[in-house]
Design an enzyme around this catalytic site. Structure first.
Site, PDB file in Angstrom:
ATOM      1  N   HIS A  25       0.818  -1.215   0.000  1.00 54.69           N
ATOM      2  CA  HIS A  25       0.000   0.000   0.000  1.00 54.69           C
ATOM      3  C   HIS A  25       0.853   1.266   0.000  1.00 54.69           C
ATOM      4  CE1 HIS A  25      -3.764   2.081   0.107  1.00 54.69           C
ATOM      5  NE2 HIS A  25      -3.592   2.603   1.305  1.00 54.69           N
ATOM      6  N   HIS A  52      -0.075   2.684   7.652  1.00 49.72           N
ATOM      7  CA  HIS A  52      -0.117   3.221   6.295  1.00 49.72           C
ATOM      8  C   HIS A  52       1.284   3.512   5.765  1.00 49.72           C
ATOM      9  CE1 HIS A  52      -4.437   3.635   5.736  1.00 49.72           C
ATOM     10  NE2 HIS A  52      -4.173   4.106   4.521  1.00 49.72           N
ATOM     11  N   SER A  76      -1.672   5.563  11.068  1.00 49.71           N
ATOM     12  CA  SER A  76      -0.777   6.444  10.322  1.00 49.71           C
ATOM     13  C   SER A  76       0.656   6.295  10.835  1.00 49.71           C
ATOM     14  CB  SER A  76      -1.227   7.897  10.494  1.00 49.71           C
ATOM     15  OG  SER A  76      -0.253   8.803  10.010  1.00 49.71           O
ATOM     16  N   GLU A  95      -9.072  -1.914   3.064  1.00 48.06           N
ATOM     17  CA  GLU A  95      -8.447  -1.408   4.286  1.00 48.06           C
ATOM     18  C   GLU A  95      -9.397  -1.558   5.470  1.00 48.06           C
ATOM     19  OE1 GLU A  95      -6.214   2.181   3.605  1.00 48.06           O
ATOM     20  OE2 GLU A  95      -6.940   2.333   1.544  1.00 48.06           O
ATOM     21  N   TYR A 100     -12.490   1.156   2.247  1.00 50.86           N
ATOM     22  CA  TYR A 100     -12.304   0.887   3.673  1.00 50.86           C
ATOM     23  C   TYR A 100     -13.434   0.041   4.252  1.00 50.86           C
ATOM     24  CZ  TYR A 100      -8.443   4.197   4.242  1.00 50.86           C
ATOM     25  OH  TYR A 100      -7.237   4.822   4.163  1.00 50.86           O
TER      26      TYR A 100
END
Length: 572
Positions: free
Chosen positions: A92, A206, A254, A463, A500
């Site tokens: 990703h 991510h 994140s 996701e 998502y």
């Protein structure tokens, strides 16, 4: 004893100014290569059973890529290969190529479809798999689990208020967003003569250390983690090691600090510093993975490999009330993208300005009231009643199913093309007839469960947030409790990409992740329902299994695909 082989090759992709996939920004174009994008593969054999784990440094896996690889392998391997055996996933990275999907939406910024990128990815992936397949030797396999200490700055929850809505978690405040995620890292270790030759790490974060302001292909944190781990294994004398750093529950996670002063801290990381930040984040991951090897490892003792793959049409699917808070009419709907999807995330990838987002939300709510209470005919009113019931409190900006933006068809959007190049491209493709029959996003999705000895791996498209993924694991674990399966792992971004999946509680907050949960508030409940059924099939002998093996996405019209293929990027 298992036989295992591994291989890796760079993806031969020439940057030519096409936009990269991930941020959805028109200016985010690849003009060079920083860290080469790689294909890494581990293949397992046990008698006549086979299993393939293949991870690509891409932003997404698409049906076009997966089907191309399956066709290639079937041609070469014949009956020895079946699609169920292939787990195709990605890191990703947001600094990988766009233009690799037959579906229209995520290719708009590229612009369009780039067939030679797909061909290069498919060919290299198949070659890597075949090399690993044919090089298999006796290998010992074990599973270890590492845990990031709280002070390691590797990941933060980026939608903390949504995460805190879940009843099963310990709520966290803004100073502790780094604890609002799964900080464990399962690592599969492949050894010969007591030495690690290959590994596969699963940790959700991510790959967005490198921003949309950069213009180079790059593997981001997962790519640097793999390169660092492989370099360390090479230093011990291992020839051609393979280290896969795949994704777990990354949906709301994140690599950037989230908390007081987050905007200021993110702004301070730019240019060359972004690549160094990605390298450092990757080193945190590789250090934990290598350090976990051998520590309280679980040897894969029970023999055998198994794999199930089933495609399901997501719109209009009913959730089992057991996974839907007891609600008996919990359905998904045609895909819709909410205003928060277009607004982006405040640190990783900002989107439309907040004033424009607020205006779009007001227009979306106005349109909802008109459709439900206005002069629409009965069939339309019934359709929209079901749609809005499924989509809940989402302010719908794009109806991907009916291909409308705030009630306007794509070719008649009231916003002028000069105001936004993405709008201009959407209008252009719609007016050409390039999107008439083609889906904007995938609606027929692959669900897969594979087993390796006493380990099961649930392979999810798209996701999944931290808690959504945990609920899927718990669901499958309950179904496999009496089968000899001792641990269930989750692997995401597998086999296709549709957006998502949040929990219903998170969805009500309508942050970016909820706005991009396209099939509505009961999406997770439907995934749990379908994965539970797939897991039940594992309890049966292979000849007694009755799950759907035939359903596949509808082929895209070749004429439409041609209309949006090889569109010259800006500046050429």
């Amino acid at each position: 004893m298992y036989l295992a082989g591994w291989s890796k090759q760079p993806l031969p992709l020439t940057p030519r100014g096409y936009a990269m996939h991930g941020y959805g920004q028109w200016h985010h174009r690849a003009r060079s290569t920083r860290l080469p994008l790689m294909c890494r593969t581990i293949v397992l054999h046990h008698g006549h059973q086979h299993l393939v784990f293949c991870c690509l440094d891409l932003g997404y896996i698409t049906y076009a890529i997966r089907q191309g690889v399956c066709d290639h392998l079937t041609t070469v391997l014949g009956g020895d290969f079946t699609p169920e055996q292939l787990v195709l996933t990605c890191t990703h990275t947001h600094s990988g190529p766009g233009g690799c999907s037959h579906d229209g939406l995520y290719n708009l910024v590229t612009p369009g479809y780039v067939p030679d990128y797909v061909e290069a990815i498919v060919t290299t992936t198949a070659e890597t798999i075949l090399e690993a397949w044919n090089s298999a030797e006796p290998t010992e396999i074990s599973l270890s689990t590492g845990h990031f200490e709280n002070e390691i700055p590797v990941a933060w929850n980026r939608s903390l208020d949504a995460y805190n809505e879940n009843p099963e978690i310990v709520p966290r405040d803004d100073l502790h967003a780094h604890l609002a995620l799964d900080r464990t890292m399962p690592v599969l270790d492949f050894q010969r003569n007591g030495q690690t030759h290959a590994l596969m790490s699963l940790f959700g974060v991510h790959a967005t250390c490198v921003s949309s302001q950069q213009t180079a292909f790059d593997g981001d944190n997962k790519g640097y983690a793999a390169r660092n781990a492989e370099s360390q294994l090479e230093a011990t004398g291992i020839a051609n090691p393979v280290a896969i750093f795949a994704q777990g529950t990354a949906g709301d996670v994140s690599p950037h600090y989230h908390g007081p002063g987050q905007a200021r801290r993110r702004k301070a990381i730019h240019g060359e510093a972004e690549y160094q930040y990605a390298r450092r984040n990757g080193e945190y991951q590789s250090t934990l993975a290598l350090g976990a090897l051998g520590e309280e490892a679980t040897r894969i003792e029970s023999e055998g490999l198994d794999a199930l793959l089933s495609y399901i049409a997501m719109p209009g699917r009913k959730a089992d009330p057991a996974y839907a808070n007891g609600v008996d009419d919990a359905y998904t709907s045609a895909p819709c993208h909410g205003v928060p999807f277009f607004a982006g995330t405040p640190v990783d990838g900002p989107g439309m300005p907040s004033l424009l987002a607020r205006s779009a939300g007001w227009l979306a709510r106005r349109l909802r009231r008109k459709r439900l209470n206005g002069s629409a005919d009965d069939s339309d009113r019934s359709y929209y009643q079901q749609l809005y019931q499924a989509q809940g409190n989402k302010d719908i900006l794009l109806e991907a199913g009916r291909k409308q933006v705030l009630g306007h068809t794509l070719d008649r959007l009231p916003l002028p093309g000069w105001a936004d190049p993405l709008v201009a491209e959407m209008k252009r493709q719609a007016r050409l007839g390039a999107l008439n029959q083609s889906d904007l996003v995938p609606s027929v999705l692959p669900l897969q469960i594979v087993t390796l000895g006493q380990i099961a791996v649930v392979c999810c498209p798209g996701e999944f947030t931290t808690v959504a993924g945990q609920r899927v694991r718990d669901t499958v674990s309950a179904q496999l409790a009496n089968t000899g399966i001792e641990q269930v792992l989750l692997l995401t971004y597998c086999n296709d990409y549709m957006g998502y999946v949040t929990t219903r509680e998170e969805y009500q907050r309508q942050r970016y992740e909820g706005g991009h949960t396209v099939f509505g508030q009961w999406s997770l409940a439907v995934f749990q329902t379908e994965f539970a059924e797939l897991a039940r099939q594992l309890n049966k002998a292979p000849e007694q299994r009755t799950y759907d093996r035939e359903t596949r996405p509808t082929p895209v019209p070749e004429a439409e695909l041609a209309l949006r293929s090889n569109v010259p990027p800006p500046g050429l």
